[in-house]
Design a protein around this motif. Sequence first.
Motif, PDB file in Angstrom:
ATOM      1  N   GLY A  30      -2.409  -3.883  -5.874  1.00 36.63           N
ATOM      2  CA  GLY A  30      -3.885  -3.958  -6.670  1.00 36.63           C
ATOM      3  C   GLY A  30      -4.014  -2.630  -7.311  1.00 36.63           C
ATOM      4  O   GLY A  30      -4.891  -2.676  -8.282  1.00 36.63           O
ATOM      5  N   ASP A  31      -3.252  -1.665  -7.353  1.00 36.56           N
ATOM      6  CA  ASP A  31      -3.270  -0.495  -8.133  1.00 36.56           C
ATOM      7  C   ASP A  31      -1.816   0.247  -8.125  1.00 36.56           C
ATOM      8  O   ASP A  31      -1.698   1.622  -7.971  1.00 36.56           O
ATOM      9  N   LEU A  32      -1.113  -0.357  -8.790  1.00 34.68           N
ATOM     10  CA  LEU A  32       0.396  -0.195  -8.738  1.00 34.68           C
ATOM     11  C   LEU A  32       0.912   0.335 -10.024  1.00 34.68           C
ATOM     12  O   LEU A  32       1.318   0.010 -10.922  1.00 34.68           O
ATOM     13  N   TRP A  33       0.294   1.798 -10.072  1.00 36.08           N
ATOM     14  CA  TRP A  33       1.017   2.427 -11.178  1.00 36.08           C
ATOM     15  C   TRP A  33       1.842   3.725 -10.641  1.00 36.08           C
ATOM     16  O   TRP A  33       2.116   3.693  -9.342  1.00 36.08           O
TER      17      TRP A  33
ATOM     18  N   GLY B 228       1.613   6.969 -10.168  1.00 36.87           N
ATOM     19  CA  GLY B 228       1.055   7.802  -9.368  1.00 36.87           C
ATOM     20  C   GLY B 228       0.797   7.353  -7.950  1.00 36.87           C
ATOM     21  O   GLY B 228       0.503   8.044  -6.957  1.00 36.87           O
ATOM     22  N   ASN B 229       0.993   5.989  -7.720  1.00 35.73           N
ATOM     23  CA  ASN B 229       0.757   5.441  -6.175  1.00 35.73           C
ATOM     24  C   ASN B 229       1.929   5.037  -5.430  1.00 35.73           C
ATOM     25  O   ASN B 229       1.989   3.984  -4.714  1.00 35.73           O
ATOM     26  N   PHE B 230       3.212   5.664  -5.834  1.00 35.58           N
ATOM     27  CA  PHE B 230       4.261   5.463  -5.115  1.00 35.58           C
ATOM     28  C   PHE B 230       5.113   6.804  -4.996  1.00 35.58           C
ATOM     29  O   PHE B 230       5.194   7.688  -5.975  1.00 35.58           O
ATOM     30  N   MET B 231       5.940   6.940  -3.987  1.00 32.56           N
ATOM     31  CA  MET B 231       6.681   8.230  -3.843  1.00 32.56           C
ATOM     32  C   MET B 231       7.995   7.645  -3.443  1.00 32.56           C
ATOM     33  O   MET B 231       8.309   6.668  -2.887  1.00 32.56           O
ATOM     34  N   VAL B 232       8.868   8.774  -3.495  1.00 28.81           N
ATOM     35  CA  VAL B 232      10.275   8.258  -3.178  1.00 28.81           C
ATOM     36  C   VAL B 232      10.521   8.827  -1.650  1.00 28.81           C
ATOM     37  O   VAL B 232      10.212   9.986  -1.316  1.00 28.81           O
ATOM     38  N   GLY B 233      10.680   7.987  -0.582  1.00 29.78           N
ATOM     39  CA  GLY B 233      10.763   8.370   0.868  1.00 29.78           C
ATOM     40  C   GLY B 233      12.271   9.123   1.106  1.00 29.78           C
ATOM     41  O   GLY B 233      12.918   9.227   0.267  1.00 29.78           O
ATOM     42  N   SER B 234      12.142   9.485   2.303  1.00 27.27           N
ATOM     43  CA  SER B 234      13.399  10.218   2.852  1.00 27.27           C
ATOM     44  C   SER B 234      14.750   9.370   2.854  1.00 27.27           C
ATOM     45  O   SER B 234      15.822  10.103   2.716  1.00 27.27           O
TER      46      SER B 234
ATOM     47  N   ASP C  42      -2.297   4.260  -1.595  1.00 25.38           N
ATOM     48  CA  ASP C  42      -3.724   3.732  -2.271  1.00 25.38           C
ATOM     49  C   ASP C  42      -3.674   2.575  -2.803  1.00 25.38           C
ATOM     50  O   ASP C  42      -4.036   2.360  -3.987  1.00 25.38           O
ATOM     51  N   PRO C  43      -3.700   1.696  -2.112  1.00 21.91           N
ATOM     52  CA  PRO C  43      -3.826   0.310  -2.580  1.00 21.91           C
ATOM     53  C   PRO C  43      -5.133  -0.207  -2.655  1.00 21.91           C
ATOM     54  O   PRO C  43      -6.254   0.344  -2.236  1.00 21.91           O
ATOM     55  N   ALA C  44      -5.349  -1.219  -3.377  1.00 23.57           N
ATOM     56  CA  ALA C  44      -6.559  -2.193  -3.695  1.00 23.57           C
ATOM     57  C   ALA C  44      -6.174  -3.519  -3.533  1.00 23.57           C
ATOM     58  O   ALA C  44      -6.266  -4.396  -4.421  1.00 23.57           O
ATOM     59  N   VAL C  45      -5.729  -3.704  -2.327  1.00 24.01           N
ATOM     60  CA  VAL C  45      -5.249  -4.912  -1.908  1.00 24.01           C
ATOM     61  C   VAL C  45      -6.255  -6.138  -2.134  1.00 24.01           C
ATOM     62  O   VAL C  45      -7.392  -6.169  -1.736  1.00 24.01           O
TER      63      VAL C  45
END
Length: 292
Positions: free
Chosen positions: A200-203, A205-211, A219-222
């Motif tokens: 719902g808000d997939l830009w 700034g709303n993902f990161m690379v995990g370990s 930060d979803p707007a599902v």
Amino acid sequence: MIDETLLKQLSTAISEQLNVKILINEAKSIHGGDINQAYRIDTNEGYFFLKMNDAEKYPDMFRQELAGLQALHNANALPVPKPLAYGKVGSRSYLLLEFITKGQTVADFWDNFALLLARQHRVTQPHFGFNTPNYLGTLKQYNTPYSNWPVFYAFNRLLPLIRMAYDQQIVDKGMVNQVESLCKQLPRLFPAEPPALLHGDLWSGNFMVGSNGRACVFDPAVYYGHREMDLAMTRLFGGFDTRFYYAYQAVYPLQPGWQQRIGVCQLYPLLVHLILFGGNYYNSIREVLQAY
């Protein structure tokens, strides 16, 4: 900042929800966006991620965010921080999440990202919408269920926002008429597809690379919507790597005409940003509407 009194209140509240004694040793402020204050909290049970905001301004925001994260978590597709607890202490609301440690991308990062998003989009239900309203930014996101995507998109997304923008004197009547005209054309623009579970808000700034070197989204707007909404959102504000789009198309091809629908799908987040931030979003919206 979190003072000692608030830390003790948080320790008690979180302990009750997790059913384990939590002692907070330190709360370190980290970047949490424009709405919330965010902290990495060091406890006797390890690190957690804590978000806080004004409970009077946003009384149910974290409850809705937790529900959205839980829906994504249950999909067993794109990883999200595991939602742990939410509540209120004094005048502040909080949301407690798993703490994700940052890592470095692996070679097939974008291919894997696309594959997992496609898997998430195959999670469906009978109707478009979600079980409750939630938020995109600080704006209420209406999720009244409809069996028809064009009707859902018109009545839950575009029309409420353009009327809000008009009431706030951000747009003129001419733009309202253009959006209303576009809404009448939505049935011919969108091919029928089953409702897809959307972030719902997939830009960017709303993902990161995990370990593990893989994407983790937050930060979803599902809601359950047309999957092209997520993909169009990824193209705003910088976009994703080209490999992501090729990989998605390879595993879950979009229906013909998707390129022409990108702007229509972006109209919703553009309206949100126009209402919240103003500026050049007006021109972007005008450019989309000129074709209709």
